[in-house]
Design a protein around this motif. Structure first.
Motif, short mmCIF file in Angstrom:
data_model
loop_
_atom_site.label_atom_id
_atom_site.label_comp_id
_atom_site.label_asym_id
_atom_site.label_seq_id
_atom_site.Cartn_x
_atom_site.Cartn_y
_atom_site.Cartn_z
N ARG A 1 -6.72 -7.82 2.17
CA ARG A 1 -6.88 -6.85 3.14
C ARG A 1 -6.31 -5.43 2.75
O ARG A 1 -6.24 -4.64 3.82
CB ARG A 1 -5.49 -7.61 4.14
CG ARG A 1 -5.81 -8.83 4.66
CD ARG A 1 -4.82 -9.50 5.48
NE ARG A 1 -4.49 -8.43 6.41
CZ ARG A 1 -3.29 -7.91 6.76
NH1 ARG A 1 -2.15 -8.55 6.02
NH2 ARG A 1 -2.93 -7.13 7.79
N ILE A 2 -5.91 -5.37 1.54
CA ILE A 2 -5.29 -3.73 1.23
C ILE A 2 -6.39 -2.89 1.42
O ILE A 2 -6.08 -1.63 1.87
CB ILE A 2 -4.88 -3.84 -0.06
CG1 ILE A 2 -3.89 -2.68 -0.31
CG2 ILE A 2 -5.90 -3.86 -1.22
CD1 ILE A 2 -3.25 -2.53 -1.43
N SER B 1 -3.12 -9.61 0.22
CA SER B 1 -3.16 -8.22 -0.16
C SER B 1 -4.50 -7.88 -0.76
O SER B 1 -5.19 -6.80 -0.54
CB SER B 1 -2.10 -7.73 -0.97
OG SER B 1 -2.06 -8.39 -2.19
N ILE C 1 1.80 -7.21 1.72
CA ILE C 1 0.69 -7.50 2.51
C ILE C 1 0.25 -8.68 2.48
O ILE C 1 -0.02 -9.16 1.24
CB ILE C 1 -0.36 -6.48 2.25
CG1 ILE C 1 0.20 -5.04 2.37
CG2 ILE C 1 -1.86 -6.73 2.97
CD1 ILE C 1 -1.03 -3.92 1.97
N SER D 1 3.29 0.45 3.26
CA SER D 1 2.79 -0.47 4.36
C SER D 1 2.94 -2.05 3.70
O SER D 1 2.25 -1.99 2.81
CB SER D 1 1.60 -0.12 5.07
OG SER D 1 1.85 1.31 5.46
N HIS E 1 0.70 -1.27 -0.02
CA HIS E 1 0.08 -0.09 0.02
C HIS E 1 0.89 1.20 0.09
O HIS E 1 1.96 1.28 0.86
CB HIS E 1 -0.91 -0.06 1.30
CG HIS E 1 -1.79 1.28 1.30
ND1 HIS E 1 -1.23 2.33 2.16
CD2 HIS E 1 -3.07 1.43 0.61
CE1 HIS E 1 -2.56 3.42 1.66
NE2 HIS E 1 -3.51 2.80 1.12
N ASP F 1 3.68 -6.45 5.31
CA ASP F 1 3.92 -7.30 6.35
C ASP F 1 5.56 -7.89 6.07
O ASP F 1 5.56 -8.53 4.97
CB ASP F 1 2.91 -8.37 6.32
CG ASP F 1 1.57 -8.09 6.67
OD1 ASP F 1 1.35 -7.29 7.83
OD2 ASP F 1 0.56 -8.30 6.10
N VAL G 1 -5.95 -1.77 5.17
CA VAL G 1 -4.97 -1.07 5.32
C VAL G 1 -5.36 0.35 4.97
O VAL G 1 -4.50 1.41 5.22
CB VAL G 1 -3.74 -1.79 4.56
CG1 VAL G 1 -2.48 -0.74 4.56
CG2 VAL G 1 -3.48 -3.02 5.06
N THR H 1 1.70 -3.29 8.41
CA THR H 1 0.23 -2.94 8.47
C THR H 1 -0.50 -2.82 9.58
O THR H 1 0.23 -2.73 10.72
CB THR H 1 -0.49 -4.34 7.83
OG1 THR H 1 0.04 -5.38 8.60
CG2 THR H 1 0.10 -4.57 6.61
N CYS I 1 -4.79 3.19 7.40
CA CYS I 1 -3.38 4.07 7.35
C CYS I 1 -3.23 5.05 6.01
O CYS I 1 -2.14 5.47 5.80
CB CYS I 1 -2.39 2.98 7.11
SG CYS I 1 -2.14 1.81 8.68
N CYS J 1 1.12 1.17 11.04
CA CYS J 1 1.04 2.25 10.03
C CYS J 1 -0.15 3.33 10.63
O CYS J 1 -0.11 4.36 10.74
CB CYS J 1 0.84 1.95 8.69
SG CYS J 1 -0.63 1.00 8.61
#
Length: 394
Positions: A374-375, A371, A368, A360, A234, A362, A378, A343, A382, A347
């Motif tokens: 989960r992005i 990703s 991520i 950001s 991200h 992991d 984030v 993440t 963040c 952040c």
């Protein structure tokens, strides 16, 4: 008498005419010679230019005036031309010509491979962001498009108003016109956000892909910085632009999260380095280099890679390879930890404290984890304010 007198008179007249005619012939000859001298004087008294010699502003007088007492033009040329200036100029011309040739070749290859939006203007951009992606990463690309990468008219506005170019970077499959390439072409028709490279995709070819990316990008767009980022990271664009703006006056700058991990000699492990012996004893560490999730280099360094790509060595790991290319050069390494935040909550805490992260991800996943799932989380927790990018003044 009469006949003699008539004959004598005729002979005198004939002799007079002959004298006049001879004088006119002599006058015409002299006139022709003078006219010829006038029209050919420049060619007679100008030293012919030697083949292969570069004319430059460092040579004060292109035409060498020959002195009457010395008719050897080579001696005068030696006296008037500074060898050091000429050699230096030829070297500069050769370097520029070589760079232009490589740039033209990169553009030509990009045209053949169908790369969109080839810039023909003299526009100067702030940065070119290449998002490294693979054929199997369609979900990742869509998740990036839904979060931090502007789409449609906003992406065009980003280029025109902020000088930021963003493209997904990918090469070709080993099968010419195969199903993988056709899928990318179909995706390109929808979004128009790919930079296709003259490169065959493969995990063990990331170092070669990195070289080709920088060579192609610097040929297509005149930017101050060139960035490589992975498609499972991200990014906050306004913060990135603000950071880079602070390094504009540095001609050769390499920005990222600098690290020095161990050189892994054992086969079969992830990130194994087949050329581990080059780094000394087993257990040694690499030289300092930026982590591969996101890093930025200035134009001079991107141009250096482009010009010397055929002799730059490729190690197993792409980030190590990039760092090795700058060893021995006068390069400033900038270690900025905002380019490698974790993440949430990492952040998120930093954002609440006023220290917004650029990237950001992991560490355990080198991006991520999952990703495409989960992005968005984030991004919400963040990501910078949605107006930050359009109000930023870099």
């Amino acid at each position: 008498m009469s006949m003699k007198s008539r004959g004598g008179g005729g002979g005198g007249k004939f002799a007079s005419r002959s004298v006049v005619s001879w004088k006119w012939v002599l006058f015409l000859c002299l006139s022709s010679f003078c006219a010829g001298m006038f029209f050919t004087s420049n060619r007679m008294w100008t030293v012919p230019e030697a083949n292969g010699v570069v004319r430059t502003s460092g040579i004060k007088d292109d035409r060498i005036n020959l002195r009457s007492e010395n008719c050897n033009p080579n001696l005068d040329i030696v006296k008037h031309i500074s060898n050091s200036t000429l050699i230096k100029t030829i070297g500069q011309k050769f370097s520029i010509s070589k760079m232009e040739t490589i740039a033209a070749r990169s553009v030509h290859q990009s045209i053949l491979s169908g790369s969109p939006d080839i810039s023909t203007s003299n526009r100067k951009y702030l940065m070119v962001i290449g998002i490294n992606t693979a054929f199997s990463s369609r979900k990742r690309r869509d998740s990036v498009r839904e979060t931090w990468m502007p789409q449609g008219e906003k992406r065009k506005k980003l280029e025109e108003e902020k000088g930021i170019i963003i493209r997904f970077v990918i090469g070709h499959s080993s099968t010419v016109f195969g199903i993988l390439d056709r899928a990318i072409e179909a995706e390109e028709k929808i979004h128009g956000d790919f930079l296709r490279l003259e490169h065959v995709e493969g995990y063990m070819e990331l170092s070669a892909k990195t070289k080709t990316y920088f060579a192609t990008a610097v040929a297509l767009w005149d930017a101050e910085f060139y960035i490589k980022v992975d498609d499972d990271v991200h990014v906050n664009l306004a913060t990135l632009g603000t950071i880079l703006s602070g390094h504009r006056t540095k001609p050769r700058v390499y920005i990222g999260c600098m690290k020095s991990g161990p050189v892994l000699a054992r086969k079969g492990v992830k990130y194994h380095e087949p050329e581990y012996w080059k780094f000394g004893e087993v257990g040694n560490k690499y030289f300092r280099h930026a982590t591969g999730q996101l890093y930025a280099i200035s134009k001079d360094l991107a141009t250096y890679i482009s010009v010397n790509q055929h002799v730059l060595h490729k190690y197993a790991n792409e980030d190590v390879s990039l760092g090795s290319w700058f060893i021995g050069l006068d390069v400033e390494h900038v270690d900025d930890r905002r380019l490698c935040c974790g993440t949430p909550p990492d952040c998120e805490w930093k954002a609440l404290a006023g220290h917004i992260c650029v990237a950001s991800f992991d560490w355990r996943c080198s991006g991520i984890c999952r990703s495409f799932e989960r992005i968005m989380e984030v991004h919400k927790r963040c990501g910078e304010d949605e107006n930050a990018l359009w109000t930023a003044g870099f």
